[in-house]
Design a protein around this motif. Structure first.
Motif, PDB file in Angstrom:
ATOM      1  N   GLU A 552       0.826  -1.205   0.000  1.00 43.84           N
ATOM      2  CA  GLU A 552       0.000   0.000   0.000  1.00 43.84           C
ATOM      3  C   GLU A 552       0.857   1.252   0.000  1.00 43.84           C
ATOM      4  OE1 GLU A 552      -3.138   0.579   2.745  1.00 43.84           O
ATOM      5  OE2 GLU A 552      -4.005  -1.393   2.443  1.00 43.84           O
ATOM      6  N   VAL A 744     -15.850   1.113  -7.353  1.00 49.56           N
ATOM      7  CA  VAL A 744     -14.678   0.342  -6.941  1.00 49.56           C
ATOM      8  C   VAL A 744     -13.991   1.017  -5.759  1.00 49.56           C
ATOM      9  CG1 VAL A 744     -12.420  -0.508  -7.674  1.00 49.56           C
ATOM     10  CG2 VAL A 744     -14.363  -0.623  -9.243  1.00 49.56           C
ATOM     11  N   ASN A 747     -16.130   0.773  -2.570  1.00 46.90           N
ATOM     12  CA  ASN A 747     -16.067  -0.556  -1.952  1.00 46.90           C
ATOM     13  C   ASN A 747     -14.729  -0.759  -1.237  1.00 46.90           C
ATOM     14  OD1 ASN A 747     -17.356  -3.259  -1.681  1.00 46.90           O
ATOM     15  ND2 ASN A 747     -15.538  -3.922  -2.806  1.00 46.90           N
ATOM     16  N   ASP A 748     -13.632  -0.245  -1.847  1.00 47.62           N
ATOM     17  CA  ASP A 748     -12.323  -0.384  -1.219  1.00 47.62           C
ATOM     18  C   ASP A 748     -12.257   0.408   0.090  1.00 47.62           C
ATOM     19  OD1 ASP A 748      -9.505  -1.260  -1.285  1.00 47.62           O
ATOM     20  OD2 ASP A 748      -9.095   0.879  -1.504  1.00 47.62           O
ATOM     21  N   ASN A 751     -14.108  -1.337   2.816  1.00 45.53           N
ATOM     22  CA  ASN A 751     -13.303  -2.424   3.382  1.00 45.53           C
ATOM     23  C   ASN A 751     -12.212  -1.884   4.316  1.00 45.53           C
ATOM     24  OD1 ASN A 751     -14.782  -4.353   2.007  1.00 45.53           O
ATOM     25  ND2 ASN A 751     -13.413  -4.349   0.222  1.00 45.53           N
ATOM     26  N   GLN A 752     -11.605  -0.748   3.943  1.00 40.34           N
ATOM     27  CA  GLN A 752     -10.603  -0.137   4.809  1.00 40.34           C
ATOM     28  C   GLN A 752     -11.217   0.271   6.145  1.00 40.34           C
ATOM     29  OE1 GLN A 752      -9.099   2.804   1.803  1.00 40.34           O
ATOM     30  NE2 GLN A 752      -7.102   2.171   2.581  1.00 40.34           N
ATOM     31  N   PRO A 833      -5.034   6.829  -4.081  1.00 43.96           N
ATOM     32  CA  PRO A 833      -5.640   5.860  -3.160  1.00 43.96           C
ATOM     33  C   PRO A 833      -5.135   6.081  -1.741  1.00 43.96           C
ATOM     34  CG  PRO A 833      -3.848   4.841  -4.355  1.00 43.96           C
ATOM     35  CD  PRO A 833      -3.967   6.226  -4.910  1.00 43.96           C
ATOM     36  N   THR A 836      -4.565   2.815   4.694  1.00 46.22           N
ATOM     37  CA  THR A 836      -5.401   2.590   5.871  1.00 46.22           C
ATOM     38  C   THR A 836      -4.918   3.387   7.077  1.00 46.22           C
ATOM     39  OG1 THR A 836      -5.974   0.370   5.094  1.00 46.22           O
ATOM     40  CG2 THR A 836      -6.323   0.847   7.434  1.00 46.22           C
TER      41      THR A 836
END
Length: 849
Positions: A552, A744, A747-748, A751-752, A833, A836
């Motif tokens: 990441e 997309v 959704n990512d 999840n994070q 992006p 986290t």
């Protein structure tokens, strides 16, 4: 008594006229009565003295009573419904038709700074029902849409509205930029003297009257001989009541005298507003008392909206036709200019074209004290003054049709020129177009000369006594510059410095082609690059968690390197910063050395050099020193005579074999610096590792400080090391709202959030749905994408969350080019992006604010 006075006396009278409080006249016309009700206490605070004639209740009986007690529950309920409209403080709003005092009464209302003003008027046309109104409006709409040019629209309007209203005279009046008016169409009773084509001066309609006209679509006077009705207040301490929006608002005595001089007894005015500006008006004159029924007035208000829309459409069509015409003329002129010819050399050929198109007499191209002239132009001292003024107003034009009035000190140097259009084409050059003097005749509706009179000891502008055609000859001026003339003249800049313009165009095309090739090249390389980064990361970590976090981090750094070209388009950027961003994905596992002084590249140059550095880093990651953990890269920055040298050296990587052919990357590295930066490039392939030397000349360097540049590039990227890391998912007690229009990415991020211990997340893809959810139940926290689809922004929702004290953060894919309003500057903003741990740090920061 009327008398002629000095300009100073006239100006004082005009100032007094402009300061007249026409919005609070304290009187109403007799055809209607009004009351003013405190919207909070629902008690009558104002009432006109004629309420008894219409309502059967005196003003004294109405004051201090409740609205329900006075008018009943039914009317009070209808009034509340009307008051709920968003535009209740902007327009007179119909309330309904009710029976009061044995009469059918039309009630309308508006808000006046917390006072609900109700207007009452007897129904005058009970046979005009809703169906008739719709049929009439449909017919008018059809006629409007059938018009194909301005004059047919004006003439149709005057004829049709005279038939519909029965007034003796209907005229369409257009304002010029100074608000002098002109009658452009007229329909009248045959015995009346015509006003068609006549002009009237701007002071006929004072500024404050025009401001009210721009707000109100319709205004009328039933009888110019009327005795005005006073408005009584419940207490002498109450402020005067603003009744701007009332159609029964009283009229100033000066305006009544003006109409009496026109031998008019009743009038009506429809305001024509285009793009928020008062274009003109449609006036109705009648020789007997007259007032239209409210339903007919509503039809007229709807019609003037149709008229304005059609007029705007015709204006757009005229502009489009003008653009096509002028583009054709520009193309013809450009054909006269050789590709390497400067404007001064081409002037003998394009000068005649400019003179013909603009009906001009001379053209001058100015460059300091130098002038290239064609035709009749003023003497040098006038040209010098014009050049100074244009350079002080770069980006605007100087337009005048009276050089004698503009430059009285140069009367002997004008050489017969009276009109000028002058504009700074560049900071060093100006183009001037001249017209000779031309005597003009203007037809006024009466003598336009201003006179004043004394009334009750005060001086005021006297209303004109005659409206017969008055012909005035105007000398010392050129023909007025039309909108078409100005539009064309303002675009002459494309003809100036044609050689430089074409060179710039070639440069831009070359850079654009380079960017497109680079984009295609990056698309082909991106998967290979991510694969390489993933392989190197996997070799170092054993656990999936450590591998995921490191991957990441590297992808985030790659995104930062990818953004450098667009970010630096606005700011100068440190060469070291470009290098560090390009190599950031690899510094964790490879030995990378950057040394030398800080030097800034210009904003327009930095993108090209960032592409070169990115290409070197990409190649090293795919084939060179960055493919193994032992590999090293050193980049040295050194000052040299006339510029800066950047040396790239790879070591301890795989044995290098020179490529058999040059791909796009090699071409970019070898050619971008010499061709686009004016420097030198030397790319070598020794077995020990790739080496490259770049020389950047001083012309591409910027002297600004690097501190500002780096802070600008970093200020909106929320980094975990600069924020509080006291993240605790227990801080969020409730639903988290996520506004993101890309499925997309949404959704990512969901999840994070789940990985961060936040599972109660509601995702929305558009602003309306998100607002609806917030209105139903406030979230505990929110993540907002700055830019949504269709050019929309999440700023309105962010403002709402601020007002509700709901913590939130922004996310953006635009990096530093995602401008936020000043009120949001303290809100954390993540660049996509998002990692986290950065997301967690931003959430912690948001709760600390």
């Amino acid at each position: 008594m009327h008398y002629n006075s000095s300009e100073q006396d006239i100006q004082k009278a005009m100032d007094a006229c402009a300061s007249e409080p026409v919005h609070i006249p304290g009187i109403v016309q007799p055809f209607g009565c009004l009351i003013g009700v405190d919207r909070t206490k629902q008690r009558v605070l104002y009432a006109s003295e004629n309420c008894f004639e219409i309502l059967g209740l005196t003003a004294s009986a109405l004051l201090e009573t409740s609205i329900v007690q006075t008018l009943g529950h039914e009317i009070a309920h209808a009034l509340n419904n009307a008051a709920a409209r968003a535009d209740f403080d902007q327009k007179l709003t119909p309330v309904g038709l009710f029976t009061l005092n044995g009469n059918d009464i039309e009630i309308s209302a508006f808000d006046s700074d917390g006072i609900c003003v109700l207007q009452f008027e007897r129904e005058k046309d009970p046979e005009l029902d809703g169906g008739d109104a719709l049929r009439t409006l449909a017919f008018l709409m059809k006629e409007v849409q059938a018009c194909r040019d301005h004059q047919s629209l004006f003439e149709m309007t005057s004829n049709l509205l005279r038939y519909f209203t029965g007034y003796d005279r209907v005229t369409v009046n257009k304002f010029d930029p100074q608000y002098n008016g002109e009658v452009v169409a007229e329909a009248k009773q045959h015995s009346l003297e015509t006003f068609a084509g006549l002009r009237f001066p701007q002071w006929d309609i004072p500024v404050q009257a025009r401001e009210i006209m721009a707000k109100l679509p319709l205004r009328f006077i039933e009888d110019v001989q009327q005795v005005p009705i006073s408005i009584r207040a419940a207490s002498p301490t109450l402020r005067p009541l603003d009744i701007t929006l009332a159609s029964c608002r009283g009229v100033s005595s000066v305006h009544m005298e003006y109409l009496k001089n026109m031998e008019v007894k009743a009038t009506m005015t429809l305001s024509v507003v285009i793009d928020g500006m008062l274009w003109g008006f449609i006036s109705f004159h009648h020789r007997q008392t007259r007032v239209l029924a409210p339903k007919k007035r509503e039809i007229l208000i709807a019609f003037v909206g149709l008229f304005s829309t059609k007029l705007q459409a015709l204006n757009k069509q005229s502009q489009y036709d003008l653009v096509r015409k002028i583009d054709k003329i520009k193309d013809d002129i450009l054909k006269e200019i050789d590709s390497d010819e400067i404007m001064e050399e081409a002037m003998p050929r394009i000068g005649p074209v400019l003179k013909e198109v603009l009906q001009a007499d001379g053209v001058a191209l100015l460059a300091g004290s130098q002038a290239t002239n064609y035709g009749r132009v003023p003497e040098q001292e006038v040209l010098t003054q014009l050049f100074k003024e244009t350079q002080a107003q770069v980006g605007t034009s100087i337009i005048s049709n009276s050089l004698a009035a503009k430059y009285p000190q140069f009367l002997d140097s004008l050489n017969g020129c009276a009109g000028v259009f002058a504009s700074a084409i560049t900071p060093q050059r100006a183009l001037c177009i001249f017209r000779s003097e031309e005597t003009q005749s203007v037809s006024w509706a009466g003598n336009p000369q201003k006179t004043i009179e004394h009334v009750s000891g005060a001086a005021r502008l006297a209303p004109r006594a005659s409206f017969s055609s008055y012909l005035q000859d105007i000398e010392g001026c050129s023909a007025v510059w039309s909108d078409e003339d100005i539009y064309f003249a303002e675009r002459i800049w494309v003809l100036v410095n044609s050689a430089e313009r074409r060179a710039l165009k070639n440069t831009l095309n070359r850079q654009q082609a380079l960017m497109i090739k680079e984009l295609n090249h990056r698309v082909r390389n991106i998967l290979a690059l991510v694969k390489s980064v993933s392989r190197q990361t996997r070799q170092r970590y054993d656990s999936v968690r450590d591998y995921s976090i490191s991957l990441e981090n590297r992808i985030q750094a790659l995104a930062a390197a990818h953004d450098i070209a667009s970010e630096s388009a606005l700011f100068s950027i440190d060469i070291r910063h470009i290098i560090e961003i390009s190599l950031a994905p690899y510094h964790e596992h490879n030995m990378i050395y950057v040394s030398g002084p800080s030097r800034l590249l210009r904003a327009d140059i930095a993108p090209i050099f960032s592409l070169v550095l990115h290409e070197l880093a990409t190649n090293a990651a795919k084939y060179g020193a960055l493919t193994v953990k032992e590999g090293t890269i050193s980049v040295q920055i050194a000052d040299e005579d006339g510029g800066v040298c950047v040396k790239w050296k790879e070591e301890h990587g795989p044995v290098v074999v020179p490529p058999s052919d040059q791909g796009f990357g090699s071409v970019l590295i070898n050619q971008a610096v010499p061709h686009e930066l004016g420097g030198k490039a030397d790319l070598r392939y020794p077995p020990t590792g790739v080496e490259a030397d770049f020389f950047l000349p001083e012309t591409v360097l910027d002297t600004a400080t690097s501190v500002v540049t780096q802070s600008v590039l970093q200020e909106k990227n929320v980094q975990s090391e600069t924020l509080s890391t006291s993240y605790d998912s227990k801080q969020i007690d409730g639903v988290v709202l996520l506004l993101e229009d890309n499925f997309v990415i949404a959704n990512d991020m969901k999840n994070q959030l789940a990985d961060s211990g936040i599972c109660n997340v509601e995702v929305f893809s558009n602003l309306d749905d998100a607002f609806e959810a917030v209105d139903m139940a406030l979230p505990a926290f929110a993540l907002l994408d700055v830019h949504l689809g269709s050019g929309k922004s999440s700023a309105p929702l962010a403002q709402h969350l601020l007002e509700q004290n709901i913590p939130f953060i922004f996310v953006t894919g635009y990096g530093d080019q995602a401008p936020l309003d000043e009120q949001f500057q303290f809100i954390p903003c993540l660049t996509k992006p998002a990692q986290t741990h950065d997301l967690q740090a931003a959430i912690a920061k948001a709760f600390d604010l």
